[in-house]
Design a protein around this motif. Structure first.
Motif, short mmCIF file in Angstrom:
data_model
loop_
_atom_site.label_atom_id
_atom_site.label_comp_id
_atom_site.label_asym_id
_atom_site.label_seq_id
_atom_site.Cartn_x
_atom_site.Cartn_y
_atom_site.Cartn_z
N HIS A 58 -5.82 2.11 -4.97
CA HIS A 58 -5.44 0.70 -4.94
C HIS A 58 -3.93 0.50 -4.87
N SER A 59 -3.19 1.59 -4.90
CA SER A 59 -1.74 1.58 -4.73
C SER A 59 -1.00 0.81 -5.82
N TYR A 60 -1.07 1.37 -7.03
CA TYR A 60 -0.34 0.84 -8.18
C TYR A 60 0.23 2.02 -8.96
N PRO A 61 1.29 1.80 -9.73
CA PRO A 61 1.79 2.85 -10.62
C PRO A 61 0.77 3.17 -11.71
N ASP A 62 0.77 4.42 -12.16
CA ASP A 62 -0.20 4.83 -13.18
C ASP A 62 -0.13 3.98 -14.43
N TRP A 63 1.08 3.61 -14.86
CA TRP A 63 1.20 2.87 -16.13
C TRP A 63 0.51 1.52 -16.04
N MET A 64 0.57 0.87 -14.87
CA MET A 64 -0.12 -0.41 -14.71
C MET A 64 -1.63 -0.22 -14.77
N VAL A 65 -2.13 0.79 -14.06
CA VAL A 65 -3.57 1.05 -14.03
C VAL A 65 -4.08 1.35 -15.44
N GLU A 66 -3.38 2.21 -16.14
CA GLU A 66 -3.80 2.58 -17.49
C GLU A 66 -3.83 1.36 -18.41
N TRP A 67 -2.82 0.54 -18.30
CA TRP A 67 -2.72 -0.64 -19.14
C TRP A 67 -3.84 -1.63 -18.82
N TRP A 123 0.81 -1.22 0.00
CA TRP A 123 0.00 0.00 0.00
C TRP A 123 0.85 1.27 0.00
N ARG A 124 2.05 1.18 -0.49
CA ARG A 124 3.00 2.29 -0.40
C ARG A 124 2.44 3.58 -0.98
N ARG A 125 1.86 3.55 -2.15
CA ARG A 125 1.41 4.79 -2.80
C ARG A 125 0.24 5.41 -2.03
N LYS A 126 -0.67 4.58 -1.56
CA LYS A 126 -1.80 5.10 -0.79
C LYS A 126 -1.33 5.70 0.53
N LEU A 127 -0.39 5.05 1.19
CA LEU A 127 0.16 5.57 2.43
C LEU A 127 0.84 6.92 2.20
N ASP A 128 1.60 7.02 1.13
CA ASP A 128 2.31 8.27 0.84
C ASP A 128 1.33 9.41 0.57
N PHE A 129 0.23 9.12 -0.11
CA PHE A 129 -0.77 10.16 -0.36
C PHE A 129 -1.33 10.67 0.96
N ALA A 130 -1.65 9.76 1.87
CA ALA A 130 -2.21 10.16 3.15
C ALA A 130 -1.20 10.93 4.00
N ILE A 139 9.65 4.77 8.49
CA ILE A 139 8.98 4.85 9.79
C ILE A 139 7.59 5.46 9.65
N LEU A 140 7.48 6.49 8.83
CA LEU A 140 6.17 7.12 8.61
C LEU A 140 5.20 6.14 7.95
N ARG A 141 5.67 5.40 6.97
CA ARG A 141 4.80 4.43 6.32
C ARG A 141 4.36 3.34 7.29
N LEU A 142 5.28 2.93 8.13
CA LEU A 142 4.95 1.90 9.12
C LEU A 142 3.84 2.40 10.05
N GLY A 143 3.97 3.63 10.51
CA GLY A 143 2.93 4.20 11.36
C GLY A 143 1.62 4.41 10.61
N ALA A 144 1.71 4.89 9.37
CA ALA A 144 0.50 5.15 8.58
C ALA A 144 -0.26 3.87 8.28
N TYR A 145 0.45 2.80 8.02
CA TYR A 145 -0.25 1.54 7.73
C TYR A 145 -1.05 1.09 8.95
N GLN A 146 -0.46 1.21 10.12
CA GLN A 146 -1.18 0.81 11.33
C GLN A 146 -2.40 1.69 11.57
N LEU A 147 -2.26 2.98 11.30
CA LEU A 147 -3.37 3.91 11.52
C LEU A 147 -4.51 3.68 10.54
N LEU A 148 -4.18 3.35 9.29
CA LEU A 148 -5.20 3.24 8.25
C LEU A 148 -5.77 1.84 8.07
#
Length: 455
Positions: A156-165, A60-67, A86-95
Motif C-alpha cells: 500500500h506504499s506507506y512507512p512501516d511506522w504508520m502501518v504498525e500504528w 506509490w513510491r515505496r511500491k515502485l521502489d520494491f518493483a 525517471i525510473l519511478r516515472l517509468g515504473a508507475y506507467q508500467l504498473l
C-alpha cells in the motif's frame, strides 16, 4: 554521427520537473503542480497525464521502489535522485497505467536519462525498465502472513511506522481499508458563494457547462464535482461564484455556527478556504480577522476574498502562539484550524507520507496546546471556539482536548446536538466531536470539537 535527441512528451517532462521540486525543494505536490501547469500550457489530455504521473509517483513510491529494486544491479538508495525519479516515472506507467503502452514508458524514460545524464546512464535505465516490463505480471510481492507490517507497507506504499500504528489503532482490516482509501485520488468539492449565487443555481450552472455535480447529503452547501476538465478554468470560478473546499473542512465551519454581525477570529487562516466559508455563512456581515504567521500565504487569503467579493474579512500577520495575541481583541467566535501531522489528508498531500515522522506528533501537539491556551483568553463570555485538525492521532485530538479542559475550568465542551438538528450531525461521535474518514465518508480525516467559554 551524433543522433538527434528524440522528443519527450510535455506531460512527462513537466511531471519529472515537478517531482524534482517536491524532493529537492521540499515543495508541496499541489502547489508545485499548479505552478508548473500555470507556466506551461498543456492540452487537457497532457494536463491529466502530468497530474496522474506526479501524484502516482509520490503516492506509490515505496511500491515502485520494491518493483524496481529487483532489476537494478545497484541499490536504489545509491542512485542519483534524478535517475531514480525517471525510473519511478517509468515504473508507475508500467504498473498502474494500462493506457500507456509499455514501449512508450520504456523509450521515454530512456530518452529522458540520455538527455539528462548521457547514453551510458540511459542504457542502465533502459535495462531496468525493460526488465520490469517483462516481469510486471509476476512480481513476487511480500507475503502479509510472514511480516504484516512490512508487507502492507510495501503493497500500500506507506512507512512501516504508520502501518504498525494504524493496525494497533484500527485493527488490520480497517487499517487496510483506510490505507486503500487514502491512496485513491481525492474528490473535488466546491462551495457556492452564497453572497452571489444560491447552491442550486451554482449546480445548474456547472451542470450546463458539462460537469457532473452531486450535492452532499451531509454538508449543506457542499457539492461534489466530477472533473471533466479543469474546474478553475470555468467562468463561474473567475466570477467568484464558488471556491474549492473539501467537504470535511466545510463541516468544520458549520460546527462553529457563526451568525451575521459577529466578530470572528480565523486563526491559522491561510490559504483562506475556511475564512471564505465563514464569511458566506455570516452573509458577509460582521467582521472576520484572518490571522496567519506566514505573510506570503496570507496574501492568498486576500486574493481569494477579492475574487469572491467578500468584504467582511481583514488580514493580520501574527504568531498566535506567542505573547501579545490578546492585543488583537476579544471575539464571539474563534476557529483554530491548528497545525497538525496532516495524516488525514494523504490523498491530497501524499508527500507527507515520506516527510512525517513519529516525533512530529508530539512536537505539533505542544504547538496546538500553546494556541489553545492563548486563544481561549480571547473569547468573550459565552463565546465559542472550534478546534480542528486534519489528522486522527489521540495526542492531537481527544487527549489534547481532555488535557486542555482539565487545565481550563472556564471552558467546556459545547455539543452541537443540543441545538437545531442538522445533516452534518451524522458526522459527530458519541462525545460530540466531528470525525470524518476517507474510507467511511470519502472525506478527509478530520477531528474537530466546539468549545464554549462559560459565563
Amino acid at each position: 554521427m551524433r543522433l538527434k535527441p528524440k522528443s519527450i512528451s510535455p506531460a512527462r517532462r513537466l511531471a519529472l520537473d515537478v517531482l524534482r521540486r517536491i524532493e529537492a525543494e521540499n515543495a508541496f505536490a499541489t502547489l508545485a503542480l499548479d505552478h508548473a501547469l500555470e507556466r506551461r500550457p498543456l492540452s487537457a489530455e497532457d494536463r491529466a497525464l502530468a497530474t496522474e504521473l506526479v501524484y502516482g509517483c509520490v503516492r506509490w513510491r515505496r511500491k515502485l521502489d520494491f518493483a524496481l529494486a529487483a532489476h537494478s544491479h545497484r541499490p536504489l538508495d545509491r542512485l542519483d535522485l534524478s535517475i531514480l525519479r525517471i525510473l519511478r516515472l517509468g515504473a508507475y506507467q508500467l504498473l498502474f497505467l494500462d493506457r500507456v503502452p509499455a514501449y512508450a514508458a520504456v523509450d521515454e524514460g530512456t530518452e529522458m536519462a540520455a538527455q539528462l545524464r548521457g547514453r551510458r546512464v540511459a542504457a542502465f535505465v533502459n535495462g531496468v525498465l525493460r526488465g520490469l516490463s517483462s516481469t510486471r505480471d509476476r512480481i513476487e510481492w511480500p507475503d502479509p502472513a510472514v511480516d504484516p507490517v512490512r508487507a502492507l507497507g510495501i503493497l500500500h506504499s506507506y512507512p512501516d511506522w504508520m502501518v504498525e500504528w494504524w493496525i494497533k489503532l484500527f485493527g488490520r482490516e480497517r487499517a487496510e481499508a483506510f490505507m486503500q482509501a487514502s491512496n485513491r485520488p481525492a474528490p473535488i468539492w466546491v462551495r457556492a458563494n452564497t453572497v452571489r449565487i444560491a447552491p442550486d443555481g451554482l449546480r445548474e450552472l456547472l451542470a450546463a457547462s458539462g460537469l457532473r455535480v452531486e450535492p452532499s447529503a451531509l454538508v449543506p452547501g457542499a457539492a461534489r464535482v466530477e472533473q471533466l476538465s479543469e474546474v478553475r478554468a470555468f467562468s463561474a470560478h473567475e466570477a467568484g461564484l464558488f471556491h474549492i473546499q473539501e467537504a470535511a473542512a466545510q463541516a468544520v465551519c458549520h460546527l462553529l455556527d457563526v451568525r451575521p454581525g459577529q466578530k470572528v477570529l480565523d486563526a491559522c487562516a491561510a490559504p483562506g478556504g475556511k475564512t471564505a466559508t465563514l464569511a458566506e455563512l455570516m452573509q458577509d456581515q460582521g467582521e472576520i480577522l484572518a490571522a496567519d504567521v506566514h505573510p506570503a500565504r496570507l496574501a492568498l487569503v486576500r486574493k481569494l476574498m477579492e475574487r469572491l467579493g467578500l468584504n467582511c474579512v481583514r488580514t493580520q500577520v501574527a504568531d498566535l502562539s506567542q505573547p501579545g495575541t490578546e492585543d488583537l481583541g476579544r471575539f464571539e467566535a474563534i476557529l483554530l484550524d491548528a497545525p497538525c501531522s496532516a495524516l488525514g489528508v494523504l490523498r491530497r498531500h501524499p508527500e507527507s507520507k515520506w516527510r512525517t515522522a513519529p516525533d512530529d506528533v508530539q512536537r505539533l501537539a505542544r504547538i496546538q496546546r500553546e494556541l489553545l491556551d492563548r486563544l481561549c483568553r480571547m473569547l468573550v463570555p459565552g463565546g465559542r471556539m472550534v478546534y480542528s485538525v486534519c489528522t486522527f492521532t489521540d495526542e492531537e485530538g481527544p487527549e489534547q482536548i481532555r488535557a486542555f479542559l482539565a487545565d481550563h475550568p472556564e471552558m467546556e465542551l459545547d455539543d452541537p446536538r443540543q441545538g437545531k438538528r442538522m445533516p452534518w450531525h451524522a458526522l459527530l461521535d458519541a462525545g460530540g466531536a466531528l470525525r470524518t474518514w476517507p474510507d467511511a465518508h470519502d472525506m478527509d480525516a478530520f477531528f474537530a470539537v466546539r468549545l464554549r467559554r462559560k459565563g
